[in-house]
Design a protein around this motif. Sequence first.
Motif, PDB file in Angstrom:
ATOM      1  N   PRO A  18       0.814  -1.223   0.000  1.00 61.51           N
ATOM      2  CA  PRO A  18       0.000   0.000   0.000  1.00 61.51           C
ATOM      3  C   PRO A  18       0.842   1.264   0.000  1.00 61.51           C
ATOM      4  CG  PRO A  18      -0.162  -1.113   2.110  1.00 61.51           C
ATOM      5  CD  PRO A  18       0.546  -2.045   1.183  1.00 61.51           C
ATOM      6  N   TYR A  19       1.947   1.228   0.722  1.00 61.39           N
ATOM      7  CA  TYR A  19       2.798   2.419   0.792  1.00 61.39           C
ATOM      8  C   TYR A  19       3.445   2.707  -0.559  1.00 61.39           C
ATOM      9  CZ  TYR A  19       1.994   1.345   5.643  1.00 61.39           C
ATOM     10  OH  TYR A  19       1.385   1.060   6.830  1.00 61.39           O
ATOM     11  N   VAL A  20       3.949   1.639  -1.173  1.00 61.78           N
ATOM     12  CA  VAL A  20       4.609   1.821  -2.472  1.00 61.78           C
ATOM     13  C   VAL A  20       3.595   2.359  -3.490  1.00 61.78           C
ATOM     14  CG1 VAL A  20       5.723   0.614  -4.405  1.00 61.78           C
ATOM     15  CG2 VAL A  20       6.352   0.060  -2.048  1.00 61.78           C
ATOM     16  N   LEU A  21       2.399   1.755  -3.507  1.00 64.51           N
ATOM     17  CA  LEU A  21       1.372   2.203  -4.463  1.00 64.51           C
ATOM     18  C   LEU A  21       0.978   3.652  -4.213  1.00 64.51           C
ATOM     19  CD1 LEU A  21      -1.045  -0.876  -4.774  1.00 64.51           C
ATOM     20  CD2 LEU A  21       0.551  -0.002  -6.480  1.00 64.51           C
ATOM     21  N   ALA A  22       0.763   3.985  -2.941  1.00 62.79           N
ATOM     22  CA  ALA A  22       0.342   5.359  -2.604  1.00 62.79           C
ATOM     23  C   ALA A  22       1.443   6.357  -2.953  1.00 62.79           C
ATOM     24  CB  ALA A  22      -0.019   5.459  -1.130  1.00 62.79           C
ATOM     25  N   ILE A  23       2.690   5.976  -2.720  1.00 62.44           N
ATOM     26  CA  ILE A  23       3.809   6.885  -3.014  1.00 62.44           C
ATOM     27  C   ILE A  23       3.884   7.137  -4.527  1.00 62.44           C
ATOM     28  CG2 ILE A  23       6.345   6.997  -3.111  1.00 62.44           C
ATOM     29  CD1 ILE A  23       6.309   5.638  -0.303  1.00 62.44           C
ATOM     30  N   ILE A  24       3.886   6.032  -5.289  1.00 66.50           N
ATOM     31  CA  ILE A  24       4.005   6.188  -6.748  1.00 66.50           C
ATOM     32  C   ILE A  24       2.798   6.957  -7.300  1.00 66.50           C
ATOM     33  CG2 ILE A  24       4.057   4.942  -8.954  1.00 66.50           C
ATOM     34  CD1 ILE A  24       5.585   2.708  -7.501  1.00 66.50           C
ATOM     35  N   VAL A  93     -15.622 -12.712  -0.225  1.00 68.10           N
ATOM     36  CA  VAL A  93     -15.421 -11.840  -1.396  1.00 68.10           C
ATOM     37  C   VAL A  93     -15.606 -10.378  -1.010  1.00 68.10           C
ATOM     38  CG1 VAL A  93     -16.422 -11.204  -3.631  1.00 68.10           C
ATOM     39  CG2 VAL A  93     -16.061 -13.602  -3.073  1.00 68.10           C
ATOM     40  N   LEU A  94     -16.679 -10.112  -0.294  1.00 67.95           N
ATOM     41  CA  LEU A  94     -16.976  -8.726   0.089  1.00 67.95           C
ATOM     42  C   LEU A  94     -15.895  -8.173   1.021  1.00 67.95           C
ATOM     43  CD1 LEU A  94     -19.240  -6.858  -0.718  1.00 67.95           C
ATOM     44  CD2 LEU A  94     -20.388  -7.373   1.421  1.00 67.95           C
ATOM     45  N   GLY A  95     -15.432  -9.004   1.959  1.00 68.56           N
ATOM     46  CA  GLY A  95     -14.386  -8.578   2.886  1.00 68.56           C
ATOM     47  C   GLY A  95     -13.116  -8.206   2.138  1.00 68.56           C
ATOM     48  N   LYS A  96     -12.737  -9.057   1.193  1.00 67.29           N
ATOM     49  CA  LYS A  96     -11.522  -8.789   0.416  1.00 67.29           C
ATOM     50  C   LYS A  96     -11.685  -7.541  -0.443  1.00 67.29           C
ATOM     51  CE  LYS A  96      -9.326 -13.301  -0.135  1.00 67.29           C
ATOM     52  NZ  LYS A  96      -7.954 -12.870   0.056  1.00 67.29           N
ATOM     53  N   PHE A  97     -12.861  -7.436  -1.056  1.00 64.01           N
ATOM     54  CA  PHE A  97     -13.111  -6.282  -1.927  1.00 64.01           C
ATOM     55  C   PHE A  97     -13.067  -4.975  -1.128  1.00 64.01           C
ATOM     56  CE2 PHE A  97     -16.356  -3.226  -3.377  1.00 64.01           C
ATOM     57  CZ  PHE A  97     -15.779  -2.850  -4.575  1.00 64.01           C
ATOM     58  N   LEU A  98     -13.724  -4.975   0.026  1.00 70.60           N
ATOM     59  CA  LEU A  98     -13.766  -3.739   0.828  1.00 70.60           C
ATOM     60  C   LEU A  98     -12.366  -3.338   1.296  1.00 70.60           C
ATOM     61  CD1 LEU A  98     -17.039  -4.127   2.929  1.00 70.60           C
ATOM     62  CD2 LEU A  98     -16.610  -2.592   1.013  1.00 70.60           C
ATOM     63  N   ALA A  99     -11.547  -4.325   1.617  1.00 69.64           N
ATOM     64  CA  ALA A  99     -10.169  -4.012   2.040  1.00 69.64           C
ATOM     65  C   ALA A  99      -9.399  -3.384   0.883  1.00 69.64           C
ATOM     66  CB  ALA A  99      -9.475  -5.291   2.514  1.00 69.64           C
ATOM     67  N   ALA A 100      -9.570  -3.962  -0.315  1.00 71.25           N
ATOM     68  CA  ALA A 100      -8.867  -3.414  -1.481  1.00 71.25           C
ATOM     69  C   ALA A 100      -9.389  -2.017  -1.805  1.00 71.25           C
ATOM     70  CB  ALA A 100      -9.079  -4.344  -2.678  1.00 71.25           C
ATOM     71  N   TRP A 101     -10.687  -1.834  -1.642  1.00 73.64           N
ATOM     72  CA  TRP A 101     -11.291  -0.516  -1.916  1.00 73.64           C
ATOM     73  C   TRP A 101     -10.760   0.520  -0.920  1.00 73.64           C
ATOM     74  CZ3 TRP A 101     -17.287   0.706  -2.154  1.00 73.64           C
ATOM     75  CH2 TRP A 101     -17.507   1.646  -3.175  1.00 73.64           C
ATOM     76  N   THR A 102     -10.565   0.094   0.328  1.00 74.36           N
ATOM     77  CA  THR A 102     -10.003   1.004   1.342  1.00 74.36           C
ATOM     78  C   THR A 102      -8.585   1.419   0.942  1.00 74.36           C
ATOM     79  OG1 THR A 102     -11.269  -0.229   2.969  1.00 74.36           O
ATOM     80  CG2 THR A 102      -9.599   1.262   3.832  1.00 74.36           C
ATOM     81  N   LEU A 103      -7.861   0.476   0.375  1.00 74.27           N
ATOM     82  CA  LEU A 103      -6.495   0.798  -0.067  1.00 74.27           C
ATOM     83  C   LEU A 103      -6.540   1.842  -1.198  1.00 74.27           C
ATOM     84  CD1 LEU A 103      -3.459   0.418  -0.223  1.00 74.27           C
ATOM     85  CD2 LEU A 103      -3.809  -1.647  -1.540  1.00 74.27           C
ATOM     86  N   LEU A 104      -7.501   1.660  -2.097  1.00 73.79           N
ATOM     87  CA  LEU A 104      -7.648   2.629  -3.188  1.00 73.79           C
ATOM     88  C   LEU A 104      -8.004   4.008  -2.623  1.00 73.79           C
ATOM     89  CD1 LEU A 104      -7.774   2.812  -6.371  1.00 73.79           C
ATOM     90  CD2 LEU A 104     -10.233   2.723  -6.086  1.00 73.79           C
ATOM     91  N   LEU A 105      -8.865   4.011  -1.614  1.00 73.12           N
ATOM     92  CA  LEU A 105      -9.249   5.267  -0.960  1.00 73.12           C
ATOM     93  C   LEU A 105      -8.012   5.920  -0.336  1.00 73.12           C
ATOM     94  CD1 LEU A 105     -11.538   7.169   0.041  1.00 73.12           C
ATOM     95  CD2 LEU A 105     -11.701   5.754   2.069  1.00 73.12           C
ATOM     96  N   PHE A 106      -7.165   5.101   0.278  1.00 76.23           N
ATOM     97  CA  PHE A 106      -5.924   5.599   0.890  1.00 76.23           C
ATOM     98  C   PHE A 106      -5.058   6.289  -0.186  1.00 76.23           C
ATOM     99  CE2 PHE A 106      -1.445   4.398   2.110  1.00 76.23           C
ATOM    100  CZ  PHE A 106      -1.312   5.328   3.136  1.00 76.23           C
ATOM    101  N   CYS A 107      -4.974   5.657  -1.365  1.00 81.11           N
ATOM    102  CA  CYS A 107      -4.192   6.240  -2.468  1.00 81.11           C
ATOM    103  C   CYS A 107      -4.795   7.581  -2.904  1.00 81.11           C
ATOM    104  CB  CYS A 107      -4.157   5.293  -3.672  1.00 81.11           C
ATOM    105  SG  CYS A 107      -3.165   3.835  -3.396  1.00 81.11           S
ATOM    106  N   LEU A 108      -6.124   7.630  -2.984  1.00 83.64           N
ATOM    107  CA  LEU A 108      -6.785   8.874  -3.405  1.00 83.64           C
ATOM    108  C   LEU A 108      -6.597   9.971  -2.357  1.00 83.64           C
ATOM    109  CD1 LEU A 108     -10.107   7.520  -4.978  1.00 83.64           C
ATOM    110  CD2 LEU A 108      -8.297   8.719  -6.177  1.00 83.64           C
ATOM    111  N   VAL A 109      -6.681   9.583  -1.097  1.00 86.10           N
ATOM    112  CA  VAL A 109      -6.495  10.573  -0.012  1.00 86.10           C
ATOM    113  C   VAL A 109      -5.090  11.177  -0.093  1.00 86.10           C
ATOM    114  CG1 VAL A 109      -6.276  10.800   2.505  1.00 86.10           C
ATOM    115  CG2 VAL A 109      -8.236   9.616   1.527  1.00 86.10           C
TER     116      VAL A 109
END
Lengths: 235, 569
Positions: A18-24, A93-109
């Motif tokens: 998550p850190y690498v993705l958010a940084i890039i 499925v929903l648990g995994k998806f929501l976690a990934a979506w939170t990561l995307l939100l972190f990148c957007l923030v």
Amino acid sequence: MLSVYRKEMRSYLVGPIPYVLAIIFSAYMAWWFFFLGDFFLYREARMENFFGVLPWVFIFLVPAISMRLWSEEARGGTLEVLLTLPVKSWKIVLGKFLAAWTLLLFCLVATLAIPITVSNLGDLDWGPVIGGYLGALLLGGALLAMGVWVSALTAHQIVAFLVAGVFSFVLVVLGFVAARVGGDLGTACAQISVASRYDSLGRGVVDLRDILYFVSFMGFFLYLNAVTVENGRYR
Amino acid sequence: MLSRSRTILSLSRLSALLLLVVLVLLNVAAARTSSRVDLTEDGLYTLTDASKRVLSSLEDPASIRVFWHNVPGEQAETQRRYIESLLREMKAVAEGQLGVRWVDLEKEDGKQEVEDAGVQPYEYQARKEGEIRTTKGYSSLLIEIGDEKEPVEQLLQIGPRFEYEVISRLQRMTRTDDVVIALVAERPPTNPFGGAPTGRFNAIEHLLREHLGAGLRSHLSLDDPVPPDVDVLLVVGPMDSEEQQVYHFEQFLLRGGKAFVLLDPVHAPLFQAPPTQAESSGFEEWLAHLGLTVESGVVGDFRSFQMRPRQIRTRIGTLVERINYYYWPLLRSFQREGEEDRRGVNQDNPATRGFDQVPLFWPAALSIDEARHAAAGREVTVLAATSGAGYRRQDLIGLDHADEDNRHLTEEDLESAIPLMVHVEGPMVSFWKGRPAPGEEETGDEAEDAGEEAPGSDEGDEEPVEEDGPPRLDEGQGLLVVLTDAEIVDDGMTRVIGRAGIDFILNIVDWLSGSEDLLTLRAREPASRTIDKVEPEEQSLLKWLNVLGVPLLVLLAGIVVFIVRRYQS
């Protein structure tokens, strides 16, 4: 579902992904906006340039987030354990998806510093910015739901990344095809394209129809994902 | 076991297919509804109260037929849905007086209908079956009230102006007042070769005609008295007006008329060397008598920013380049930022409220004799002024040079809120009071009083009747708006810079004529929100802070989490 979500979030937090993705992601978006977009040359307190490029960046970012969700479980041999747990497939499925979506939100923030800078320099209309971020989150969620499903189909992360990337590209490019082709084909492409829905939100207009479209899109692929996982239990 | 898993697989596929069908149907059903939230600051995509007023006051049934077919472009679908939503809102507000129909141009009936309606298609190149072919498209609508028809073309290009374009037409088609507005502007010379009209102010005339129809008297001459049925006089770019013309203008005001004068002391056409001397309008002396002095030189605004086009001759031809230009004042709405002062566009006046980033091109400063106005009982309001970084420039040489040449400006040169547009209302005394009017024979008594303000004269004195004209007035009540730039409505400038200036002027004309319905609508263009001038060093700092600062913070967060986890384990 919450326990799956927590487990996924824990694995994100301890790993570098998550850190690498958010940084890039945040560095690239700022570079695009301020350097390539010549913000200080045009001197307009607007964010269209930023939101215009986001779908193209998502073609790489979203598959990078989704590729490991099921593939890694399969590669690490934990998938069988997970499937034998007394938890319904759709909850996993929903648990995994929501976690990934939170990561995307972190990148957007991580990119919020850009509109804050712009609003300090000029009179930024926050409406389209809020709409744009909401659109980005929904568009990202739709592509992510598809990517997570693709990840469940293969044990190879690279394959999952490439296939999800191609699918995302097709979905994003449909809007531009619609713009170039015109005619019935163009109209049909425009109707199903994620781009026109995203554009509408980026104007600052939150339309129930756009929300429903993205939610339906996510719902359909999450259902496919749950079906794929459920089938895996009986293999 | 195998057959059970196959059955489950088949059932799963079937259920996925069913879900897809249900979701598609749900989306199709939702497409017929309209429920949306407009987050934009000015509610750009929502019907204004003014529009609602026009729609709810429709007495005769109106109908709108939309011809939308084969529309290319990245924004086509977004714009179509915006138009659809807004038309639906309009229909609801009109309470049965407005019908909206989207003509199906796929059907033969639709094709026939579009031909009968006389709506023009536009052609574009599109790829079809591997070949580039010319394709026809439609993005127009037709408003009908009784036998009257008004088209709105190019719906794709008009963006959020859609509301204004529809409502202004509806208003024009249903208006019952008989306001007459006269335009005094140089008459364009006849173009012997046909084609586009020559002259400088065709666009404003065209838009006024479109807006007012028969209510516009274009190219009125001030050589004769202003006809009594004229309500508002719009004088654009007067040059060397004769005394008699100014007199007729003044008499119109004293009779209770409303006038708007756009002076043009420095006319600097694009792509040409700017003048070295300001030009006289012939109104300066009269304005000074009223208490408004048009100062010499021009006004710039160092806080403004516009793109100035310039031509560059190269081997392959002439190219047009846009350069940063910090001289032309760009009138901003500072009060929106919470600064209650007289800078920028006045946000208290209904005609100017909501306008932001209105471009001016070499205006002159207006000096207001407050004491004189107060003594006369006149109300004076500054409608537009520079920002806090305005400056006066006496010398006109080198006006077309870019910003870099202007670095010698210091803080002491800058001045806040230099008035550029002023509204004066109240009692006015004739410039010729106690003197013969231009063209009149000078009598003995009048010769004695010449040059004085005639302190003992009675109010409302009526002097001898002018030949074939209304009676001469020495005093009266008038309303005058003066702007020291006419290039704001110059055809050349508006072609390049856009029509923000014209809308600003049309709004003031509407306000003067008492038609206030469209005032708020015109100001609803998405404003070009120019940022403040940023020094290059600060620019670099901000760029790198964004590119490196946030990623560094994220990296730091990652390291902290890593250390904490390691410590815990």
